[in-house]
Design a protein around this motif. Structure first.
Motif, PDB file in Angstrom:
ATOM      1  N   VAL A 179       0.845  -1.198   0.000  1.00  0.00           N
ATOM      2  CA  VAL A 179       0.000   0.000   0.000  1.00  0.00           C
ATOM      3  C   VAL A 179       0.883   1.252   0.000  1.00  0.00           C
ATOM      4  N   ALA A 180       1.954   1.229   0.784  1.00  0.00           N
ATOM      5  CA  ALA A 180       2.868   2.382   0.826  1.00  0.00           C
ATOM      6  C   ALA A 180       3.515   2.612  -0.535  1.00  0.00           C
ATOM      7  N   TYR A 181       3.918   1.545  -1.207  1.00  0.00           N
ATOM      8  CA  TYR A 181       4.477   1.689  -2.554  1.00  0.00           C
ATOM      9  C   TYR A 181       3.443   2.281  -3.507  1.00  0.00           C
ATOM     10  N   PHE A 182       2.214   1.822  -3.410  1.00  0.00           N
ATOM     11  CA  PHE A 182       1.165   2.369  -4.268  1.00  0.00           C
ATOM     12  C   PHE A 182       1.007   3.869  -4.034  1.00  0.00           C
ATOM     13  N   GLU A 183       1.008   4.269  -2.781  1.00  0.00           N
ATOM     14  CA  GLU A 183       0.848   5.685  -2.449  1.00  0.00           C
ATOM     15  C   GLU A 183       2.005   6.526  -2.993  1.00  0.00           C
TER      16      GLU A 183
ATOM     17  N   SER B 203       3.257   5.802  -5.941  1.00  0.00           N
ATOM     18  CA  SER B 203       3.149   5.522  -7.388  1.00  0.00           C
ATOM     19  C   SER B 203       4.168   4.502  -7.879  1.00  0.00           C
ATOM     20  N   LYS B 204       4.556   3.589  -7.006  1.00  0.00           N
ATOM     21  CA  LYS B 204       5.476   2.508  -7.390  1.00  0.00           C
ATOM     22  C   LYS B 204       4.653   1.223  -7.513  1.00  0.00           C
ATOM     23  N   ILE B 205       3.886   1.164  -8.608  1.00  0.00           N
ATOM     24  CA  ILE B 205       2.902   0.099  -8.801  1.00  0.00           C
ATOM     25  C   ILE B 205       3.558  -1.279  -8.876  1.00  0.00           C
ATOM     26  N   GLU B 206       4.637  -1.405  -9.632  1.00  0.00           N
ATOM     27  CA  GLU B 206       5.273  -2.719  -9.793  1.00  0.00           C
ATOM     28  C   GLU B 206       5.770  -3.262  -8.452  1.00  0.00           C
ATOM     29  N   LYS B 207       6.369  -2.394  -7.645  1.00  0.00           N
ATOM     30  CA  LYS B 207       6.849  -2.835  -6.335  1.00  0.00           C
ATOM     31  C   LYS B 207       5.670  -3.210  -5.439  1.00  0.00           C
ATOM     32  N   ALA B 208       4.583  -2.467  -5.560  1.00  0.00           N
ATOM     33  CA  ALA B 208       3.387  -2.783  -4.780  1.00  0.00           C
ATOM     34  C   ALA B 208       2.837  -4.146  -5.187  1.00  0.00           C
ATOM     35  N   ILE B 209       2.787  -4.398  -6.485  1.00  0.00           N
ATOM     36  CA  ILE B 209       2.308  -5.700  -6.975  1.00  0.00           C
ATOM     37  C   ILE B 209       3.198  -6.819  -6.440  1.00  0.00           C
TER      38      ILE B 209
END
Length: 127
Positions: free
Chosen positions: A22-26, A28-34
């Motif tokens: 969730v922190a990665y998404f916030e 904008s690091k979508i790939e790391k969040a996935i």
């Protein structure tokens, strides 16, 4: 470490990975969040939230076909997961499958009739 201790360790690790995702998404690091949610799912495969959030992330990345797989898995685990139905409906709209989208928005509204976003998604489909 015994079975119970190992199980609790892995469950805590999965939760920590989801928070990191969730922190990665916030940021904008979508790939790391996935990646974080993928690892969390490996540790706790029956967690509907993990599948739904990874589906949401894939949809944000415009990978709707992949997102539908994760959202469907979340729904299989928890058949009352309104958000997963609504997000899958969004993906079906993008893929130009209005019948599927309509069915998913209808189910999301049936489950949670007070969420205005589900009506909004359904309304866009009808427009």
């Amino acid at each position: 470490m015994g079975f119970v201790e190992k199980t609790l360790f892995y469950l805590k690790r999965a939760k920590a990975l989801s928070r990191r995702g969730v922190a990665y998404f916030e940021k904008s690091k979508i790939e790391k969040a996935i990646d974080c949610f993928t690892f969390a799912i490996q540790l706790e495969p029956d967690n509907a939230y993990f599948h739904a959030y990874r589906g949401f992330l894939k949809a944000e990345k415009e990978s709707c076909k992949e997102a539908i797989l994760d959202l469907t898995k979340a729904i299989e685990i928890d058949g009352d997961y309104a958000y997963a139905f609504a997000k899958r409906g969004d993906c079906y709209v993008v893929l130009e499958k209005p019948e599927n989208a309509s069915a998913d928005y209808t189910e999301a509204i049936r489950i949670d009739s007070e969420n205005a976003f589900y009506y909004l998604g359904y309304g866009h489909l009808l427009a």
